[in-house]
Motif scaffolding. Structure first.
Motif, PDB file in Angstrom:
ATOM      1  N   THR A   1       0.647  -1.269  -0.109  1.00 20.04           N
ATOM      2  CA  THR A   1      -0.608  -0.556  -0.139  1.00 20.04           C
ATOM      3  C   THR A   1       1.217   1.589   0.375  1.00 20.04           C
ATOM      4  N   LEU A   2       1.738   1.259   0.911  1.00 20.85           N
ATOM      5  CA  LEU A   2       2.628   2.833   1.251  1.00 20.85           C
ATOM      6  C   LEU A   2       3.448   2.793  -0.481  1.00 20.85           C
ATOM      7  N   ASN A   3       3.931   1.917  -0.936  1.00 17.77           N
ATOM      8  CA  ASN A   3       4.858   1.024  -2.566  1.00 17.77           C
ATOM      9  C   ASN A   3       3.392   2.001  -3.357  1.00 17.77           C
ATOM     10  N   TYR A   4       2.527   1.825  -3.262  1.00 17.33           N
ATOM     11  CA  TYR A   4       2.114   2.389  -4.214  1.00 17.33           C
ATOM     12  C   TYR A   4       1.429   4.076  -3.999  1.00 17.33           C
ATOM     13  N   TRP A   5       0.894   4.194  -2.936  1.00 18.43           N
ATOM     14  CA  TRP A   5       0.551   5.320  -3.008  1.00 18.43           C
ATOM     15  C   TRP A   5       2.116   6.462  -3.336  1.00 18.43           C
ATOM     16  N   GLY A   6       3.176   6.072  -2.993  1.00 17.66           N
ATOM     17  CA  GLY A   6       4.028   6.687  -3.184  1.00 17.66           C
ATOM     18  C   GLY A   6       4.584   6.678  -5.001  1.00 17.66           C
ATOM     19  N   THR A   7       3.975   6.268  -5.534  1.00 18.77           N
ATOM     20  CA  THR A   7       4.511   5.810  -6.983  1.00 18.77           C
ATOM     21  C   THR A   7       3.650   6.277  -7.404  1.00 18.77           C
ATOM     22  N   ARG A   8       2.856   6.588  -6.834  1.00 19.81           N
ATOM     23  CA  ARG A   8       2.081   7.918  -7.662  1.00 19.81           C
ATOM     24  C   ARG A   8       2.354   9.182  -7.328  1.00 19.81           C
ATOM     25  N   LEU A   9       2.560   9.691  -5.962  1.00 23.47           N
ATOM     26  CA  LEU A   9       2.899  10.431  -5.524  1.00 23.47           C
ATOM     27  C   LEU A   9       4.202  11.063  -6.732  1.00 23.47           C
ATOM     28  N   SER A  10       5.310  10.298  -7.327  1.00 23.20           N
ATOM     29  CA  SER A  10       6.382  10.089  -7.251  1.00 23.20           C
ATOM     30  C   SER A  10       7.259  11.108  -8.332  1.00 23.20           C
ATOM     31  N   PRO A  11       5.687  12.340  -9.086  1.00 22.12           N
ATOM     32  CA  PRO A  11       5.853  13.852  -9.432  1.00 22.12           C
ATOM     33  C   PRO A  11       6.977  14.366  -7.976  1.00 22.12           C
ATOM     34  N   LEU A  12       6.433  14.030  -7.728  1.00 25.64           N
ATOM     35  CA  LEU A  12       7.054  14.880  -5.938  1.00 25.64           C
ATOM     36  C   LEU A  12       8.075  14.756  -5.087  1.00 25.64           C
ATOM     37  N   ILE A  13       7.837  13.476  -5.507  1.00 24.79           N
ATOM     38  CA  ILE A  13       9.590  13.630  -5.379  1.00 24.79           C
ATOM     39  C   ILE A  13      10.525  14.088  -4.727  1.00 24.79           C
ATOM     40  N   HIS A  14      11.527  14.119  -3.820  1.00 26.07           N
ATOM     41  CA  HIS A  14      12.597  15.233  -3.797  1.00 26.07           C
ATOM     42  C   HIS A  14      12.187  17.284  -3.882  1.00 26.07           C
ATOM     43  N   HIS A  15      10.598  17.244  -3.999  1.00 28.40           N
ATOM     44  CA  HIS A  15      10.244  18.420  -3.938  1.00 28.40           C
ATOM     45  C   HIS A  15       9.475  19.133  -2.033  1.00 28.40           C
ATOM     46  N   PRO A  16      10.014  19.645  -1.767  1.00 25.60           N
ATOM     47  CA  PRO A  16       9.264  19.802   0.067  1.00 25.60           C
ATOM     48  C   PRO A  16       7.757  19.616   0.061  1.00 25.60           C
ATOM     49  N   VAL A  17       7.365  18.446   0.239  1.00 25.78           N
ATOM     50  CA  VAL A  17       6.238  18.123   0.689  1.00 25.78           C
ATOM     51  C   VAL A  17       5.454  17.081   0.949  1.00 25.78           C
ATOM     52  N   HIS A  18       4.948  17.455   2.042  1.00 30.01           N
ATOM     53  CA  HIS A  18       4.671  16.052   2.732  1.00 30.01           C
ATOM     54  C   HIS A  18       3.364  15.737   2.610  1.00 30.01           C
ATOM     55  N   PHE A  19       2.915  14.368   2.555  1.00 26.54           N
ATOM     56  CA  PHE A  19       2.065  13.503   2.621  1.00 26.54           C
ATOM     57  C   PHE A  19       1.301  12.688   3.624  1.00 26.54           C
ATOM     58  N   VAL A  20       0.469  13.699   4.248  1.00 21.47           N
ATOM     59  CA  VAL A  20      -0.437  13.222   5.551  1.00 21.47           C
ATOM     60  C   VAL A  20      -1.954  12.764   5.132  1.00 21.47           C
ATOM     61  N   CYS A  21      -1.390  11.241   5.319  1.00 24.50           N
ATOM     62  CA  CYS A  21      -3.037  10.252   5.295  1.00 24.50           C
ATOM     63  C   CYS A  21      -3.288   9.356   6.035  1.00 24.50           C
ATOM     64  N   ALA A  22      -4.481   9.444   6.141  1.00 24.44           N
ATOM     65  CA  ALA A  22      -5.299   8.836   7.212  1.00 24.44           C
ATOM     66  C   ALA A  22      -6.326   8.116   6.423  1.00 24.44           C
ATOM     67  N   ASP A  23      -6.499   6.792   6.942  1.00 26.17           N
ATOM     68  CA  ASP A  23      -6.605   5.311   6.476  1.00 26.17           C
ATOM     69  C   ASP A  23      -8.207   4.741   7.197  1.00 26.17           C
ATOM     70  N   ARG A  24      -8.917   4.645   6.583  1.00 29.75           N
ATOM     71  CA  ARG A  24      -9.794   3.426   7.380  1.00 29.75           C
ATOM     72  C   ARG A  24      -8.881   2.134   7.225  1.00 29.75           C
ATOM     73  N   VAL A  25      -9.190   0.967   8.745  1.00 29.16           N
ATOM     74  CA  VAL A  25      -9.579  -0.073   8.959  1.00 29.16           C
ATOM     75  C   VAL A  25     -10.606  -0.661   8.767  1.00 29.16           C
ATOM     76  N   GLY A  26     -10.941  -2.042   9.523  1.00 28.91           N
ATOM     77  CA  GLY A  26     -12.061  -2.844   9.643  1.00 28.91           C
ATOM     78  C   GLY A  26     -12.475  -3.427   7.954  1.00 28.91           C
ATOM     79  N   LYS A  27     -13.654  -3.951   8.453  1.00 31.59           N
ATOM     80  CA  LYS A  27     -14.148  -4.485   7.250  1.00 31.59           C
ATOM     81  C   LYS A  27     -15.617  -4.363   7.329  1.00 31.59           C
ATOM     82  N   GLU A  28     -16.398  -4.508   6.316  1.00 30.86           N
ATOM     83  CA  GLU A  28     -17.704  -3.796   5.642  1.00 30.86           C
ATOM     84  C   GLU A  28     -18.585  -4.685   4.685  1.00 30.86           C
ATOM     85  N   SER A  29     -19.736  -5.160   4.581  1.00 28.87           N
ATOM     86  CA  SER A  29     -20.722  -5.637   3.792  1.00 28.87           C
ATOM     87  C   SER A  29     -20.899  -5.114   2.445  1.00 28.87           C
ATOM     88  N   MET A  30     -20.502  -6.087   1.271  1.00 29.03           N
ATOM     89  CA  MET A  30     -20.684  -5.638  -0.010  1.00 29.03           C
ATOM     90  C   MET A  30     -22.175  -5.511  -0.272  1.00 29.03           C
TER      91      MET A  30
END
Length: 213
Positions: A130-159
């Protein structure tokens, strides 16, 4: 609300909380303080399309009281549009790069399976992938002075609401990433509800906002 109060009870005004980031749909219907901006998810996930219209664009706003510019995003926003746009378009990351944001605030309900997939037993959430995927999607910002702050859910939910059997599992991995240094400053695991606290140096003037999620 009660669970959030319980998690945040360990902190006080003396801790100097500047920004609180919550997972997607955490407090639907609640308003806290003055509304500075509203971001409507620009890229919709398949479940969103059953009830929502996509937002017109991504969002970036100034927070003068902190001296920083922040970009806002929700879950699917970080993905290619409709999962059909070229992967290397990096629409979300390039928008935030153009807007010269200091911090990206990202609320998410990232799950381990697309309801349209035919996977009978999807694998459990994996923090590293998951972290690697987010990092890849943000790759244009690598080495730019930007912080990525993510709050993500845990647990399960019925479909069931989608006419599907089984459950989807949310991936957790709430994190704070220093994209300039390409370094993870802090991360929570895939299953436990918790609060991640990190002091970062962001924006001009050199102020130290405390980011909590």
């Amino acid at each position: 609300m009660a669970r959030a109060d319980q998690l945040l009870a360990q902190f006080s005004a003396d801790d100097g909380l500047d920004l609180l980031v919550l997972p997607e749909m955490a407090f639907v219907g609640y308003t806290f303080g003055d509304i500075l901006a509203i971001h409507d998810k620009h890229h919709l996930f398949v479940t969103d399309k059953t009830w929502a219209d996509e937002g017109k664009s991504f969002t970036a706003i100034d927070l003068p009281h902190l001296g920083i510019r922040v970009g806002l995003g929700i879950c699917m926003d970080i993905n290619p549009y409709e999962f059909e746009a070229p992967f290397t378009d990096f629409e979300f990351a390039n928008f935030q790069k153009q807007e010269e944001v200091d911090v990206i605030l990202f609320s998410s309900a990232w799950c381990n399976v697309n309801p349209e997939d035919s996977i009978v037993e999807p694998p459990p959430p994996d923090l590293t992938s998951t972290l690697n995927y987010w990092g890849t999607r943000l790759s244009p910002l690598i080495h730019h002075p930007v912080h990525f702050v993510c709050a993500d859910r845990v647990g399960k939910e019925s479909m069931e609401c989608l006419g599907k059997e089984g459950e989807t599992t949310f991936c957790g991995c709430s994190c704070i990433i220093d994209l300039g240094a390409a370094r993870v400053l802090g991360v929570l695991d895939t299953v436990v509800e918790a609060v991640l606290v990190q002091e970062i140096k962001a924006g001009v003037p050199q102020r130290l906002p405390n980011l909590h999620l």
